[in-house]
Design a protein around this motif. Structure first.
Motif, PDB file in Angstrom:
ATOM      1  N   PHE B  84       0.829  -1.200   0.000  1.00  0.00           N
ATOM      2  CA  PHE B  84       0.000   0.000   0.000  1.00  0.00           C
ATOM      3  C   PHE B  84       0.872   1.263   0.000  1.00  0.00           C
ATOM      4  O   PHE B  84       1.751   1.415   0.850  1.00  0.00           O
ATOM      5  CB  PHE B  84      -0.895  -0.033   1.244  1.00  0.00           C
ATOM      6  CG  PHE B  84      -1.813   1.155   1.378  1.00  0.00           C
ATOM      7  CD1 PHE B  84      -2.827   1.369   0.466  1.00  0.00           C
ATOM      8  CD2 PHE B  84      -1.675   2.034   2.438  1.00  0.00           C
ATOM      9  CE1 PHE B  84      -3.688   2.441   0.598  1.00  0.00           C
ATOM     10  CE2 PHE B  84      -2.535   3.110   2.584  1.00  0.00           C
ATOM     11  CZ  PHE B  84      -3.539   3.319   1.664  1.00  0.00           C
ATOM     12  N   GLU B 121      -7.941   1.361  -5.627  1.00  0.00           N
ATOM     13  CA  GLU B 121      -9.009   2.319  -5.929  1.00  0.00           C
ATOM     14  C   GLU B 121      -8.944   3.594  -5.098  1.00  0.00           C
ATOM     15  O   GLU B 121      -9.776   4.491  -5.279  1.00  0.00           O
ATOM     16  CB  GLU B 121     -10.364   1.671  -5.691  1.00  0.00           C
ATOM     17  CG  GLU B 121     -10.615   1.328  -4.225  1.00  0.00           C
ATOM     18  CD  GLU B 121     -12.008   0.773  -3.999  1.00  0.00           C
ATOM     19  OE1 GLU B 121     -12.437  -0.043  -4.822  1.00  0.00           O
ATOM     20  OE2 GLU B 121     -12.639   1.150  -3.008  1.00  0.00           O
ATOM     21  N   TRP B 122      -7.978   3.687  -4.169  1.00  0.00           N
ATOM     22  CA  TRP B 122      -7.962   4.831  -3.263  1.00  0.00           C
ATOM     23  C   TRP B 122      -7.350   6.065  -3.904  1.00  0.00           C
ATOM     24  O   TRP B 122      -6.199   6.395  -3.691  1.00  0.00           O
ATOM     25  CB  TRP B 122      -7.229   4.478  -1.962  1.00  0.00           C
ATOM     26  CG  TRP B 122      -7.899   3.357  -1.232  1.00  0.00           C
ATOM     27  CD1 TRP B 122      -7.441   2.097  -1.056  1.00  0.00           C
ATOM     28  CD2 TRP B 122      -9.183   3.399  -0.608  1.00  0.00           C
ATOM     29  NE1 TRP B 122      -8.343   1.335  -0.374  1.00  0.00           N
ATOM     30  CE2 TRP B 122      -9.430   2.122  -0.090  1.00  0.00           C
ATOM     31  CE3 TRP B 122     -10.157   4.383  -0.456  1.00  0.00           C
ATOM     32  CZ2 TRP B 122     -10.603   1.807   0.590  1.00  0.00           C
ATOM     33  CZ3 TRP B 122     -11.323   4.056   0.217  1.00  0.00           C
ATOM     34  CH2 TRP B 122     -11.527   2.795   0.724  1.00  0.00           C
ATOM     35  N   GLY B 123      -8.138   6.710  -4.716  1.00  0.00           N
ATOM     36  CA  GLY B 123      -7.686   7.972  -5.311  1.00  0.00           C
ATOM     37  C   GLY B 123      -7.723   7.930  -6.820  1.00  0.00           C
ATOM     38  O   GLY B 123      -7.356   6.921  -7.419  1.00  0.00           O
ATOM     39  N   SER B 124      -8.206   9.006  -7.426  1.00  0.00           N
ATOM     40  CA  SER B 124      -8.246   9.063  -8.888  1.00  0.00           C
ATOM     41  C   SER B 124      -7.413  10.240  -9.382  1.00  0.00           C
ATOM     42  O   SER B 124      -7.545  10.654 -10.522  1.00  0.00           O
ATOM     43  CB  SER B 124      -9.696   9.219  -9.370  1.00  0.00           C
ATOM     44  OG  SER B 124     -10.200  10.492  -9.026  1.00  0.00           O
ATOM     45  N   ASP B 125      -6.587  10.790  -8.512  1.00  0.00           N
ATOM     46  CA  ASP B 125      -5.861  11.994  -8.884  1.00  0.00           C
ATOM     47  C   ASP B 125      -4.533  11.652  -9.564  1.00  0.00           C
ATOM     48  O   ASP B 125      -4.139  10.494  -9.666  1.00  0.00           O
ATOM     49  CB  ASP B 125      -5.629  12.880  -7.657  1.00  0.00           C
ATOM     50  CG  ASP B 125      -5.304  12.043  -6.448  1.00  0.00           C
ATOM     51  OD1 ASP B 125      -4.295  11.322  -6.501  1.00  0.00           O
ATOM     52  OD2 ASP B 125      -6.049  12.101  -5.466  1.00  0.00           O
ATOM     53  N   GLU B 160      -5.757   4.027 -11.165  1.00  0.00           N
ATOM     54  CA  GLU B 160      -6.771   3.096 -10.651  1.00  0.00           C
ATOM     55  C   GLU B 160      -7.727   2.649 -11.750  1.00  0.00           C
ATOM     56  O   GLU B 160      -8.707   1.964 -11.473  1.00  0.00           O
ATOM     57  CB  GLU B 160      -7.554   3.769  -9.517  1.00  0.00           C
ATOM     58  CG  GLU B 160      -8.679   4.715  -9.952  1.00  0.00           C
ATOM     59  CD  GLU B 160      -8.213   5.929 -10.745  1.00  0.00           C
ATOM     60  OE1 GLU B 160      -7.005   6.233 -10.716  1.00  0.00           O
ATOM     61  OE2 GLU B 160      -9.047   6.554 -11.411  1.00  0.00           O
ATOM     62  N   SER B 161      -7.440   3.039 -13.019  1.00  0.00           N
ATOM     63  CA  SER B 161      -8.448   2.868 -14.066  1.00  0.00           C
ATOM     64  C   SER B 161      -8.450   1.490 -14.733  1.00  0.00           C
ATOM     65  O   SER B 161      -9.297   1.223 -15.575  1.00  0.00           O
ATOM     66  CB  SER B 161      -8.256   3.944 -15.145  1.00  0.00           C
ATOM     67  OG  SER B 161      -6.992   3.791 -15.758  1.00  0.00           O
ATOM     68  N   ASN B 162      -7.528   0.617 -14.352  1.00  0.00           N
ATOM     69  CA  ASN B 162      -7.489  -0.702 -14.988  1.00  0.00           C
ATOM     70  C   ASN B 162      -7.341  -1.810 -13.942  1.00  0.00           C
ATOM     71  O   ASN B 162      -6.398  -2.589 -13.967  1.00  0.00           O
ATOM     72  CB  ASN B 162      -6.318  -0.753 -15.984  1.00  0.00           C
ATOM     73  CG  ASN B 162      -6.397  -1.962 -16.893  1.00  0.00           C
ATOM     74  OD1 ASN B 162      -7.492  -2.484 -17.156  1.00  0.00           O
ATOM     75  ND2 ASN B 162      -5.253  -2.425 -17.366  1.00  0.00           N
ATOM     76  N   PRO B 163      -8.308  -1.905 -13.017  1.00  0.00           N
ATOM     77  CA  PRO B 163      -8.193  -2.908 -11.939  1.00  0.00           C
ATOM     78  C   PRO B 163      -8.416  -4.333 -12.455  1.00  0.00           C
ATOM     79  O   PRO B 163      -9.143  -4.528 -13.434  1.00  0.00           O
ATOM     80  CB  PRO B 163      -9.304  -2.494 -10.967  1.00  0.00           C
ATOM     81  CG  PRO B 163     -10.330  -1.836 -11.842  1.00  0.00           C
ATOM     82  CD  PRO B 163      -9.550  -1.124 -12.912  1.00  0.00           C
ATOM     83  N   LYS B 168     -14.604  -5.028  -2.884  1.00  0.00           N
ATOM     84  CA  LYS B 168     -14.134  -4.202  -1.768  1.00  0.00           C
ATOM     85  C   LYS B 168     -13.482  -5.129  -0.749  1.00  0.00           C
ATOM     86  O   LYS B 168     -14.052  -5.425   0.307  1.00  0.00           O
ATOM     87  CB  LYS B 168     -15.307  -3.442  -1.125  1.00  0.00           C
ATOM     88  CG  LYS B 168     -16.132  -2.638  -2.106  1.00  0.00           C
ATOM     89  CD  LYS B 168     -15.344  -1.469  -2.666  1.00  0.00           C
ATOM     90  CE  LYS B 168     -16.166  -0.668  -3.657  1.00  0.00           C
ATOM     91  NZ  LYS B 168     -15.382   0.351  -4.364  1.00  0.00           N
ATOM     92  N   TRP B 173      -7.715  -5.282  -3.422  1.00  0.00           N
ATOM     93  CA  TRP B 173      -6.916  -4.056  -3.453  1.00  0.00           C
ATOM     94  C   TRP B 173      -5.438  -4.401  -3.632  1.00  0.00           C
ATOM     95  O   TRP B 173      -4.703  -3.729  -4.340  1.00  0.00           O
ATOM     96  CB  TRP B 173      -7.112  -3.255  -2.160  1.00  0.00           C
ATOM     97  CG  TRP B 173      -8.511  -2.728  -1.997  1.00  0.00           C
ATOM     98  CD1 TRP B 173      -9.360  -2.382  -3.012  1.00  0.00           C
ATOM     99  CD2 TRP B 173      -9.224  -2.513  -0.776  1.00  0.00           C
ATOM    100  NE1 TRP B 173     -10.556  -1.954  -2.481  1.00  0.00           N
ATOM    101  CE2 TRP B 173     -10.508  -2.015  -1.126  1.00  0.00           C
ATOM    102  CE3 TRP B 173      -8.906  -2.683   0.569  1.00  0.00           C
ATOM    103  CZ2 TRP B 173     -11.467  -1.690  -0.166  1.00  0.00           C
ATOM    104  CZ3 TRP B 173      -9.865  -2.350   1.523  1.00  0.00           C
ATOM    105  CH2 TRP B 173     -11.136  -1.864   1.154  1.00  0.00           C
ATOM    106  N   ARG B 177      -2.621  -3.324  -6.873  1.00  0.00           N
ATOM    107  CA  ARG B 177      -1.372  -2.538  -6.739  1.00  0.00           C
ATOM    108  C   ARG B 177      -0.252  -3.329  -7.411  1.00  0.00           C
ATOM    109  O   ARG B 177       0.445  -4.116  -6.766  1.00  0.00           O
ATOM    110  CB  ARG B 177      -1.056  -2.301  -5.247  1.00  0.00           C
ATOM    111  CG  ARG B 177      -2.100  -1.464  -4.538  1.00  0.00           C
ATOM    112  CD  ARG B 177      -1.621  -1.087  -3.151  1.00  0.00           C
ATOM    113  NE  ARG B 177      -1.473  -2.240  -2.278  1.00  0.00           N
ATOM    114  CZ  ARG B 177      -2.433  -2.689  -1.466  1.00  0.00           C
ATOM    115  NH1 ARG B 177      -3.599  -2.074  -1.408  1.00  0.00           N
ATOM    116  NH2 ARG B 177      -2.218  -3.734  -0.707  1.00  0.00           N
TER     117      ARG B 177
END
Lengths: 415, 185
Positions: B84, B121-125, B160-163, B168, B173, B177
């Motif tokens: 993480f 998924e924690w953040g799209s910035d 995070e756009s291609n998991p 959940k 998660w 990563r």
């Protein structure tokens, strides 16, 4: 009544001049406001229009808006008996034409008198919500409140539809109107290219190298701007659209570049060996940006052309995105940092001229804040309980509004 | 091959006029619309125009035999996962990197290697995308140190756009990563 209302409004905004100061006590009693469907031919569309109008008037944050649906005759100046107790009543007559166009007439009533009388026409009935936004904006102007022109503008957003796939949509701020403008591929970080919203930039990730494209909305022309190994994002566009702040990684290192649209030249603004991203134009040739130069993501600033870097934010464990408007900066701070539990991200507002910090959200995953052009409102993405929404924060009114997206997850957006 | 379909549609023209009158709008000429609005001598007239385009970027891939071989080799490449908020290769992931290097230098030595950095998924910035890129860069440096020519390696970050999964859960998660290894002709 209007004079008294305007006076109270002026007092409120006078004391709210510093947006970092939270307004907890405002005018005790807002004027009451109701909307009547006075359409000759009432329909599902006139009811939808009523709901949009009521929602917009509510977002103005100037009135106590009555949400009961009442009808009346448009041509007479009388209002429904149920609304007699209200200070203001807005009557509208929505007329659909065979060619899908709409004519919408309004009357703003106060004490039996017509205070505002106007007509609106739109060529496509499916865009009716933009008329509701325009009416709300006109009412706002009628009462002398600070402009809410942002209501009438369009949002451009990227929606993740499935892993590795996205759509770019043009919407209104309430997500009532949605038009898919780019379908398929993995296209992210759309950004309006100018205030007129006649073109936009976006990053294509399914090309050999991440590539920035510009699309002319009117002609449909898609032109390549620049590409880069690793990362290529348009983070900000200056006020006249002539300069861009890009995050690129030509040497495998994410840094911020200033791109001149006319000369098509770029200048590297940061050169830290870690992560520098999300450049935002501020006043006085200064940019704000996100960097991990302290070992965690935080918000910094620097003058263009200078090597000196200043830390802007001293609160928050992990501050990974920001937006700037003049001296104000809104940023996202992680409130908890755990790989295997729910994380909370909240938005905070600071001013470079004071030490105050104002917390703007309280629950969920709040991110991607973006100031409106006039600084009146902040748009953000909220993800909470499997729902992705657009949020609007009215800074001077201390009010937040959420508009959920029914399908998909919002990746990024601009307005 | 990309298939791009362009179709331009004028979606809306709004005209705001004074009381009692709504001038006719020529939807094909914006300037004329402005003129009409002025001619109407309205108290408050305003025109908003919106032209919107639809671009379809769905692609149709045609696989030939060479691509099938490449795809088979690519399937042997192992995904490397990360902790993480970190981009250092964990001890238990080193063997995967070494196996991928061996493949890259062996049967796959004629192909380019694309390293795809990903995040949870924690953040799209942008910072999340930069984190994905740093993960890919760590792998790239390791591969170069083990003899892979740097010119064969390209990188991209999907943030995070291609998991690989959207549950959940901790394992989901953790799996997202990662750095994926893809081959290019």
């Amino acid at each position: 009544m209007k004079l008294l209302f305007t006076f109270l409004l002026s007092i409120t905004f006078l004391f709210a001049a510093d947006a970092t100061l939270e307004i907890n006590k405002k005018i005790d009693a807002y004027s009451s406001f109701g909307v009547e469907d006075s359409s000759t031919q009432r329909s599902d569309l006139s009811k939808k229009f009523y709901r949009s109008l009521v929602a917009d008037i509510n977002v103005l944050s100037l009135f106590n808006v009555d949400k009961h649906y009442f009808t009346s005759d448009f041509d007479s100046n009388s209002i429904n008996v149920e609304n007699k107790k209200l200070n203001y009543v807005l009557k509208f007559d929505l007329i659909s034409n065979d060619n899908q166009s709409l004519l919408i007439k309004i009357k703003l009533m106060e004490l039996g008198e017509v205070r505002l009388d106007k007509s609106y026409k739109i060529s496509k009935s499916k865009m009716y919500v933009f008329v509701a936004h325009a009416i709300a904006s006109d009412i706002n102007d009628h009462f002398g409140a600070p402009s809410v022109d942002w209501m009438k503008g369009k949002i451009i957003l990227s929606r993740l539809t499935k892993p590795g796939n996205s759509q770019i949509l043009v919407t209104d701020y309430s997500l009532t109107y949605q038009h898919v403008i780019i379908n398929g591929g993995l296209n992210v970080f759309p950004k309006w290219a100018n205030k007129e919203q006649s073109a936009f930039y976006f990053t294509a990730l399914d090309t050999l190298r991440p590539t920035l494209f510009k699309v002319d909305v009117r002609s449909g022309n898609k032109t390549k701007v620049v590409d880069s190994d690793g990362m290529m994002i348009c983070s900000d566009v200056n006020s006249d659209g002539s300069k861009l702040l890009l995050t690129m990684a030509p040497d495998d290192q994410p840094d911020i570049y200033l791109y001149d649209v006319n000369s098509q030249t770029k200048e590297r603004l940061t050169s830290y060996s870690g992560i520098d991203v999300s450049g935002q134009f501020m006043e006085d040739e200064t940019i704000a940006f996100v960097s991990n130069r302290l070992g965690y993501p935080n918000i910094f600033s620097k003058k263009i052309g200078s090597s000196a870097v200043e830390q802007l934010v001293y609160y928050g464990k992990s501050n990974a995105s920001c937006s700037a408007h003049n001296e104000y900066i809104v940023y996202k701070a992680r409130e908890s940092s755990n790989a295997f539990s729910r994380n909370t991200f909240n938005l905070h507002l600071i001013s470079t001229k004071t030490d105050f910090i104002r917390r703007l959200t309280a629950t969920g995953l709040n991110e991607f804040p973006r100031f409106s052009h006039d600084g009146d409102a902040i748009l953000f993405i909220k993800n909470y309980k499997q729902q992705s929404s657009i949020g609007i924060i009215r800074l001077k009114h201390n009010k937040n509004f959420l508009f959920p997206l029914r399908v998909g997850k919002i990746q990024s957006m601009d307005w | 091959m990309k298939k791009i379909i362009l179709s331009t549609t004028v979606l809306a023209l709004l005209l705001f006029t004074g009381c009692g009158s709504a001038p006719t709008i020529d939807e094909t000429q914006e300037n004329a619309t402005d003129a009409n609005a002025q001619d109407a001598n309205a108290n408050n007239s305003e025109t908003i125009a919106s032209d919107e385009t639809v671009i379809d970027e769905n692609s149709n891939a045609n696989a030939d035999s060479n691509e099938m071989t490449m795809s088979g080799l690519e399937g042997k490449m192992q995904t490397v996962t990360f902790e993480f908020d970190k981009f250092k290769v964990q001890a238990n992931q080193v063997e995967k990197v070494e196996a991928n290097v061996e493949l890259a230098q062996g049967d796959a030595n004629t192909y380019m290697i694309k390293l795809e950095g990903n995040c949870d998924e924690w953040g799209s910035d942008e910072y999340n995308y930069a984190l994905g890129l740093k993960r890919a860069k760590t792998i790239k440096q390791t591969m170069i140190s083990k003899g892979v020519n740097a010119s064969r390696i390209t990188m991209v970050s999907y943030g995070e756009s291609n998991p690989t999964c959207t549950d959940k859960s901790e394992s989901c998660w953790s799996n997202n990563r990662r750095v994926d290894f893809k081959l290019l002709p």
